[in-house]
Write an enzyme that holds these catalytic residues in place. Structure first.
Site, PDB file in Angstrom:
ATOM      1  N   LYS A  50     -14.489   8.248  -5.030  1.00  0.00           N
ATOM      2  CA  LYS A  50     -15.943   8.621  -4.631  1.00  0.00           C
ATOM      3  C   LYS A  50     -16.201   9.505  -5.026  1.00  0.00           C
ATOM      4  O   LYS A  50     -17.743   9.997  -5.263  1.00  0.00           O
ATOM      5  CB  LYS A  50     -15.713   8.599  -2.963  1.00  0.00           C
ATOM      6  CG  LYS A  50     -15.165   7.282  -2.179  1.00  0.00           C
ATOM      7  CD  LYS A  50     -14.682   7.337  -0.777  1.00  0.00           C
ATOM      8  CE  LYS A  50     -14.333   6.045  -0.223  1.00  0.00           C
ATOM      9  NZ  LYS A  50     -13.607   6.223   0.929  1.00  0.00           N
ATOM     10  N   LYS A  82       0.999  14.597   0.399  1.00  0.00           N
ATOM     11  CA  LYS A  82      -0.326  14.907   0.141  1.00  0.00           C
ATOM     12  C   LYS A  82      -0.472  16.202  -0.369  1.00  0.00           C
ATOM     13  O   LYS A  82      -1.500  16.647  -1.072  1.00  0.00           O
ATOM     14  CB  LYS A  82      -1.491  14.417   1.185  1.00  0.00           C
ATOM     15  CG  LYS A  82      -1.414  13.108   1.814  1.00  0.00           C
ATOM     16  CD  LYS A  82      -2.079  12.176   0.808  1.00  0.00           C
ATOM     17  CE  LYS A  82      -2.334  10.912   1.469  1.00  0.00           C
ATOM     18  NZ  LYS A  82      -3.011   9.989   0.604  1.00  0.00           N
ATOM     19  N   THR A 114      -8.716   6.156  -2.899  1.00  0.00           N
ATOM     20  CA  THR A 114     -10.063   5.773  -3.291  1.00  0.00           C
ATOM     21  C   THR A 114     -11.016   7.006  -2.941  1.00  0.00           C
ATOM     22  O   THR A 114     -12.247   7.004  -3.513  1.00  0.00           O
ATOM     23  CB  THR A 114     -10.363   4.739  -1.999  1.00  0.00           C
ATOM     24  OG1 THR A 114     -10.451   5.064  -0.817  1.00  0.00           O
ATOM     25  CG2 THR A 114      -9.799   3.296  -2.421  1.00  0.00           C
ATOM     26  N   LYS A 173      -7.874  14.534   2.435  1.00  0.00           N
ATOM     27  CA  LYS A 173      -6.626  13.521   2.588  1.00  0.00           C
ATOM     28  C   LYS A 173      -6.085  13.627   4.007  1.00  0.00           C
ATOM     29  O   LYS A 173      -6.225  14.602   4.639  1.00  0.00           O
ATOM     30  CB  LYS A 173      -5.420  14.066   1.607  1.00  0.00           C
ATOM     31  CG  LYS A 173      -5.770  13.843   0.002  1.00  0.00           C
ATOM     32  CD  LYS A 173      -5.790  12.515  -0.358  1.00  0.00           C
ATOM     33  CE  LYS A 173      -6.163  12.376  -1.711  1.00  0.00           C
ATOM     34  NZ  LYS A 173      -6.280  11.111  -2.195  1.00  0.00           N
ATOM     35  N   ARG A 174      -5.466  12.553   4.441  1.00  0.00           N
ATOM     36  CA  ARG A 174      -4.562  12.637   5.724  1.00  0.00           C
ATOM     37  C   ARG A 174      -3.684  13.844   5.585  1.00  0.00           C
ATOM     38  O   ARG A 174      -2.886  13.762   4.465  1.00  0.00           O
ATOM     39  CB  ARG A 174      -4.018  11.280   5.994  1.00  0.00           C
ATOM     40  CG  ARG A 174      -5.052  10.000   6.438  1.00  0.00           C
ATOM     41  CD  ARG A 174      -4.544   8.737   6.575  1.00  0.00           C
ATOM     42  NE  ARG A 174      -3.992   8.428   5.145  1.00  0.00           N
ATOM     43  CZ  ARG A 174      -2.631   8.111   4.737  1.00  0.00           C
ATOM     44  NH1 ARG A 174      -1.704   8.591   5.555  1.00  0.00           N
ATOM     45  NH2 ARG A 174      -2.557   7.845   3.767  1.00  0.00           N
ATOM     46  N   HIS A 201       0.825  -1.368   0.042  1.00  0.00           N
ATOM     47  CA  HIS A 201       0.042  -0.135  -0.035  1.00  0.00           C
ATOM     48  C   HIS A 201       0.651   1.398   0.034  1.00  0.00           C
ATOM     49  O   HIS A 201       0.327   2.106  -0.133  1.00  0.00           O
ATOM     50  CB  HIS A 201      -0.814   0.074   1.374  1.00  0.00           C
ATOM     51  CG  HIS A 201      -2.215  -0.852   1.136  1.00  0.00           C
ATOM     52  ND1 HIS A 201      -3.282  -0.424   0.247  1.00  0.00           N
ATOM     53  CD2 HIS A 201      -2.399  -2.066   1.719  1.00  0.00           C
ATOM     54  CE1 HIS A 201      -4.178  -1.490   0.437  1.00  0.00           C
ATOM     55  NE2 HIS A 201      -3.697  -2.475   1.241  1.00  0.00           N
TER      56      HIS A 201
END
Length: 836
Positions: A662, A560, A658, A554-555, A363
């Site tokens: 969405k 990011k 993901t 996002k975290r 991941h």
């Protein structure tokens, strides 16, 4: 919940949310009243929303139980290959509404709840109780720890993140069932004794693993699978002698120490921390799960504990275990320990069975996120497992040496044991060596895994490496969270898209349909109005629902690139008036890990928001909101209301994502880099239907080769210089001008993710976004093209690919008959009546 449906509405009722029948409504009302009676010991008029929730949850659960039992009976009778998905974290979200949808009870429940005279305020609260996302995993058992406390609840105080305990079990859980009859021992510490009969792990400390089962219903197929969570319990054998001499208190303290294993979820958030408790958690779930798997393999009759199978040759034909990242990697040496030490299999046979059983999903490509456990910690906690890992490594290196003689550097790179100041076990290497399949979660990620991160292993066994692009369930992320859009789509192309999301391509026929364009825009506007009211209520910030809702979920992590978004906000602010009238940018960001830079980024975003939102010159044209404690239930509000989805990680760093899927499914357009699943989204929709900017993977590689110099971009771009200078000078932190010194220092000297290098392209791309947003029709046509192209990103497709390519089982459309029909009614038939 809802008002009673008119006759006309009943005729229009769309079956994807369940059909309202008088019989089903009456049955639900009876069940609800019965459970409410047993739940309450007080007057119904003073019942809380929680009381009503538990009554409704138990009513819906009644409809699950028969299907759950029948599913397990079917599995025991047919004895299919079982798939076990091992994961150390779970984010279930709320379960009630998702269960209603999958059972076809949503509308009947709405009607029943309305008719039982629940006070309006309570009815409104019930309407927000929502759901889980495991329904694509039709043949999976999901095995994880049952944490009593989640990662944390995030609160924002004066712009700073403050963590609060996430005591998610404090009011109980109506969906889970404890299974004490299957409690299992898990061992820690101790020593290894070798003899002629083999190795024996002795003098261990024992913790008991108590399973809790949660039913996970499939969509309208009567299949109910199981998510099994393990809770740590101390053995009950208190020493009476210790109690007599006054050491009872210590005995209780020792008990609590044992049970801490499942007390709290570690914030394992793209940064590996080698904590003993975390390793205990990882081994705890692995050891309990493998005992459970072997018990089930040996037995074949429903409810039987008798061992029928005693030979393990068929084990890989009956069992597949998917390792979700490296967290459950200790399953590999644990299964070897069971086979070699307990079942007395020869090493070579045990190893062959083990490799054919396990598969590994990677991941992340970030080096700091890959687990590397110190050898001395593993030796202390799991001494026999360290011996097995050493043996695996020796045989592995002997094989490499035979293929590449005298290539010492290759041996070093491929070893499971990393030498250095502290010897460490590379858990990703263990997963690769001990699995028959390794996959990334997006095409570009899988290619990086194969050609960069694990290049030596892929060269050795290229057939082992695969791609399985992530997916999302349309049940939660469309039917549940965006019913208006779900029903609009069903009216145009029928209901079958819920089971086969690829049918969304039929929407291409309506891209130029003026009525459909207006209807899609109307649904989006309604969702935005609802969300604007929520923001005004919760954050006391009033935003214009006609403005663009530009959302970054996002975290908080440097890769990011929330900082690039923040610099763009400052740039827009400096350009007063920002963006054309009516296209302001409310923004959202999620909860973050407890690391210094992440917390500083959160503080900076909130500091910028404080200035922007209170500047009368800006007015309503630009608002910045940091949404605290981002979670599944909040996502269900945010995502349907979003116009623009930010997916701006540095190319080559995001595994898949993901959230991007969405947003796409719910009619948001994407601004993003060619990273993760964005690449495939652009392939499906056409790159011209996304706002793609910035460096590609090869550009990042080339910049690394030349050397990234942030100062060059700062000197060349006046707007970037102005924004950075404002942060540095204390413009956004006048009480503490040096507050963001560490952020600025990182951007200039330690920014591995090259924010400044993509800043100019990002700002120009945002200008294109603003220009298109002013043309509502053109914008909505692009939205429709994106929704029509979202079919690939269903988790149903993902799971089918895992099933065929990794687990070697053929996905089945078999529909198990419901409990009120004979058990053989659905045998050998699929839902459409053809042979299974």
């Amino acid at each position: 919940m809802s008002r009673p449906l008119s006759d006309q509405e009943r005729r229009k009722q769309i079956s994807i949310r369940g059909i309202v029948g008088a019989e089903s409504v009456a049955e639900l009302k009876r069940g609800f009243n019965r459970h409410l009676h047993f739940t309450l010991v007080k007057d119904r008029n003073v019942a809380t929303p929680r009381d009503y929730y538990f009554a409704l949850a138990h009513t819906v659960r009644d409809h699950l139980v028969g299907r759950w039992i029948r599913t397990q009976q079917y599995y025991y009778e047919k004895d299919p290959k079982r798939i076990y998905y091992l994961s150390l974290e779970f984010y279930m979200g709320r379960t009630l509404q998702n269960t209603m949808i999958n059972l076809g009870l949503q509308n009947a429940c709405d009607e029943a709840v309305y008719q039982v005279s629940i006070p309006p305020g309570v009815r409104t609260a019930l309407g927000g109780i929502q759901a889980c996302f495991l329904d694509s995993m039709a043949t999976l058992g999901h095995l994880q720890p049952r944490y009593e406390y989640g990662i944390f609840n995030q609160k924002i105080r004066d712009g700073w993140q403050v963590e609060e305990a996430d005591d998610w079990l404090r009011h109980g859980n109506p969906w889970e069932k404890a299974r004490p009859e299957y409690m299992l021992p898990v061992h820690f510490y101790g020593r290894v004794e070798h003899s002629a009969s083999g190795a024996k792990w002795i003098d261990t400390q024992v913790v008991l693993a108590l399973p809790y089962d949660t039913p996970v219903p499939g969509y309208m197929n009567n299949t109910v699978n199981t998510m099994r969570l393990w809770s740590a319990r101390a053995p009950n054998d208190f020493n009476l002698r210790d109690f007599n001499v006054g050491d009872y208190i210590q005995a209780v303290l020792d008990r609590n120490l044992a049970e801490n294993i499942s007390r709290v979820l570690y914030p394992n958030d793209n940064f590996f921390e080698g904590k003993e408790l975390r390793l205990k958690q990882e081994y705890f779930v692995v050891a309990a799960t493998l005992q459970d798997i072997i018990r089930r393999f040996k037995a074949s009759k429903f409810g039987s504990t008798d061992s029928v199978r005693t030979v393990f040759d068929s084990f890989p034909d009956q069992v597949a275990i998917q390792l979700n990242d490296t967290h459950p990697a200790m399953a590999i040496p644990e299964l070897m320990r069971i086979f070699v030490d307990i079942e007395k299999l020869p090493w070579d046979k045990a190893w062959d069975i083990t490799k054919r059983t396990f598969a590994y999903t990677n991941h992340t490509v970030l080096p700091e996120a890959l687990e590397r456990w110190p050898v001395d910690l593993v030796e202390k906690l799991l001494p026999r497992h360290l011996q097995i890992i050493y043996e695996i490594n020796q045989r592995h290196l002997d094989h490499i040496a035979s293929l590449f003689p005298n290539d010492v550097d290759r041996l070093r790179r491929m070893s499971l044991i990393e030498e250095g100041d502290t010897k460490r076990i590379n858990m990703a290497h263990l997963c690769i060596v001990g699995s028959h399949a390794v996959n990334g979660v997006a095409k570009i990620h899988s290619e990086i895994v194969k050609t960069q991160v694990f290049e030596d292993f892929a060269e050795l066994e290229p057939e082992k490496f695969q791609n399985k692009t992530n997916g999302i369930t349309p049940r939660r992320w469309l039917l549940l969270c965006n019913p208006g859009l779900a029903e609009l789509i069903a009216e145009k192309i029928g209901e079958d898209y819920v089971r086969d999301l690829s049918q969304l391509t039929k929407l291409h026929a309506f891209v130029d349909d003026d009525l459909f364009i207006r209807e899609v825009a109307k649904v989006k506007q309604e969702n935005k109005v609802k969300f604007a009211l929520y923001l005004e209520k919760e954050y006391k910030v009033k935003i214009n629902p006609s403005s663009m809702f530009d959302v970054h979920v996002k975290r908080i992590h440097e890769y990011k690139r929330q900082l690039m978004n923040c610099l763009h906000i400052i740039t827009m602010y400096n350009r007063k008036p920002p963006r054309p009238e009516g296209t302001g940018c409310p923004r959202a960001a999620p909860a973050a890990p407890g690391y210094h830079m992440a917390k500083m980024i959160i503080k900076l975003i909130n500091a910028v928001a404080q200035v922007v939102n209170n500047d009368p010159m800006v007015g309503s044209k630009l608002k910045v909101i940091f949404l605290e404690n981002y979670r599944v239930s909040l996502a269900e509000k945010v995502i349907p209301a979003t116009d623009l989805s930010e997916q701006i990680s540095t190319a080559g760093t995001e595994a898949s994502g993901t959230g991007n899927m969405k947003f796409m499914l719910n009619g948001a357009l994407t601004i993003g880099t060619m990273d993760g699943a964005n690449v495939e989204m652009a392939e499906e929709a056409g790159e011209e239907n996304l706002f793609i900017f910035g460096m590609r993977v090869e550009d990042v590689t080339e910049l690394d080769r030349k050397g990234y110099n942030a100062q060059l971009y700062y000197d060349r771009l006046p707007e970037l210089k102005q924004a950075v200078d404002q942060i540095k000078s204390g413009f956004f932190s006048p009480k503490d001008p040096n507050l963001f010194h560490d952020v600025v220092n990182m951007l200039f000297h330690h920014d591995r993710f090259k924010v400044f290098a993509d800043y100019e392209a990002y700002v120009k791309c945002q200008e294109k976004v603003s220009e298109l947003y002013l043309n509502s029709k053109a914008w909505t046509k692009m939205v429709i093209r994106n929704i029509a192209a979202a079919g690939k990103f269903s988790s149903d497709r993902t799971i089918k690919e895992y099933a065929r390519d990794i687990w070697h089982v053929e996905p089945s459309d078999l529909k198990i008959p419901p409990p009120n029909e004979p058990r053989d009614a659905g045998q050998d038939k699929t839902p459409n009546g053809t042979a299974a």
